[in-house]
Design an enzyme around this catalytic site. Structure first.
Site, mmCIF file in Angstrom:
data_model
loop_
_atom_site.group_PDB
_atom_site.id
_atom_site.type_symbol
_atom_site.label_atom_id
_atom_site.label_comp_id
_atom_site.label_asym_id
_atom_site.label_seq_id
_atom_site.Cartn_x
_atom_site.Cartn_y
_atom_site.Cartn_z
ATOM 1 N N ASP A 13 -16.328 42.156 114.509
ATOM 2 C CA ASP A 13 -17.675 42.073 113.918
ATOM 3 C C ASP A 13 -17.643 41.913 112.406
ATOM 4 O OD1 ASP A 13 -18.864 42.203 116.362
ATOM 5 O OD2 ASP A 13 -19.401 44.315 116.251
ATOM 6 N N LYS A 16 -16.525 36.576 111.455
ATOM 7 C CA LYS A 16 -15.553 35.469 111.517
ATOM 8 C C LYS A 16 -16.229 34.136 111.821
ATOM 9 C CE LYS A 16 -13.497 37.631 114.869
ATOM 10 N NZ LYS A 16 -14.207 38.907 114.808
ATOM 11 N N GLY A 40 -18.114 37.940 120.601
ATOM 12 C CA GLY A 40 -19.302 37.150 120.311
ATOM 13 C C GLY A 40 -19.316 36.689 118.868
ATOM 14 N N HIS A 41 -19.504 35.392 118.667
ATOM 15 C CA HIS A 41 -19.610 34.841 117.320
ATOM 16 C C HIS A 41 -21.012 34.275 117.135
ATOM 17 C CE1 HIS A 41 -14.967 34.157 117.089
ATOM 18 N NE2 HIS A 41 -15.308 35.423 117.052
ATOM 19 N N GLN A 225 -12.229 39.274 118.315
ATOM 20 C CA GLN A 225 -12.000 40.689 118.004
ATOM 21 C C GLN A 225 -11.396 40.858 116.605
ATOM 22 O OE1 GLN A 225 -10.405 39.753 121.300
ATOM 23 N NE2 GLN A 225 -12.337 40.117 122.289
#
Length: 296
Positions: A13, A16, A40-41, A225
């Site tokens: 988080d 990225k 999740g991005h 991650q």
């Protein structure tokens, strides 16, 4: 630009996705090399927000090739939903490629993930997984019982592999966890349909990426991650099941590590932690609340 890897330098988080989106402008190929849809991005472009889980952040550029490489475990159902959602936002996913060697997250992986976490909760030993079946899928990969994309596409062999695996998984589900078994026929039908939907995207990603390197293309590697969740170098056992750091690239893509010219670790102004496990700097007061609200 040369070849660059971007990963989180903390527990995830860190933001990225926006860095990958920014650097993707100068890349020819964007490669996701590990993890699954437990990551999740979120990328904002103008007034639109795109939520990506498996598909590389470079998908927002029409002229960039995006590769889900062999080190990723693929929830095919989730991937197809992601593709559908992007298309509804006028993003053409024809520039997406999926490795034939990537392993498939099956329904029994998700069930076992949740049952295991619920069982561990009784002793306070849960890992804080997303219950998306990522860990159990990597377990099958290590046990050499996994189903890969290439197996899923094999109309003759897939039913046999699924039947064999499901018989064993149902024993664990029913005998160990005293839960209901999964039905073979419904999974076979559903995943046989999924196979045909993803077939146009599938390729030999190892050959593809090595050829891209030989042609002098600029590659951007996207980790999921964070480094402190690395299965070897993170805060074990409260880690993910793969290598989010640059060392995951050789096994996750089939490219030598010297392919990478620059490593970028993304750090945020204050630290937060994904999942369960020790977090020495955690704030339980108004300051912590203020940081969470301000940081979103």
């Amino acid at each position: 630009m040369s070849n660059v890897v971007v990963f989180g330098a903390q527990w995830g988080d860190e933001g990225k996705g926006r860095f990958v989106d920014f650097l993707a402008e100068h890349a020819d190929v964007v490669v996701r090399y590990q993890g699954g849809n437990n990551a999740g991005h979120t990328v904002g472009v103008d007034d639109k927000v795109y939520k990506l889980r498996l598909i590389p952040s470079g998908i927002l550029y029409k002229n960039k090739l995006n590769v889900i490489a062999n080190g990723v475990v693929v929830d095919v159902e989730g991937l197809l939903k992601e593709i559908k959602n992007l298309r509804s936002q006028n993003i053409d996913c024809s520039n997406l490629k999926i490795s034939d060697r990537a392993h498939v997250v099956m329904p029994y992986h998700k069930v076992l993930d949740e049952l295991s976490e619920n069982y561990k909760a009784g002793s306070g030993a849960q890992l804080g997984t997303t219950k998306n079946g990522i860990g159990p899928c990597y377990v099958d990969k290590s046990e050499r019982t996994g189903i890969r994309i290439v197996d899923l596409l094999d109309r003759e062999n897939f039913p046999k592999l699924l039947k064999k695996n499901l018989e064993f998984k149902n024993l664990i589900i029913t005998k160990v966890y005293n839960s209901k078994p999964l039905e073979y026929e419904s999974i076979l039908k559903q995943y046989s349909e999924y196979a045909e939907e993803i077939r146009p995207y599938v390729c030999d990603s190892v050959l593809l990426l090595n050829n891209m390197v030989k042609e002098g293309k600029n590659l951007l590697f996207e980790g999921a991650q964070g480094s402190l969740l690395d299965v070897d170098f993170g805060t074990y056992p409260y880690v993910t099941a793969s290598h989010p750091t640059a060392i995951g690239i050789p096994s996750g893509t089939g490219l030598p590590l010297n392919t990478v010219n620059k490593v970028i670790g993304v750090v945020k102004a204050y630290t937060s932690r994904v999942g369960a496990g020790p977090f020495a700097t955690e704030l339980f007061d108004s300051t912590g609340d203020a940081l969470r609200v301000k940081g979103g």
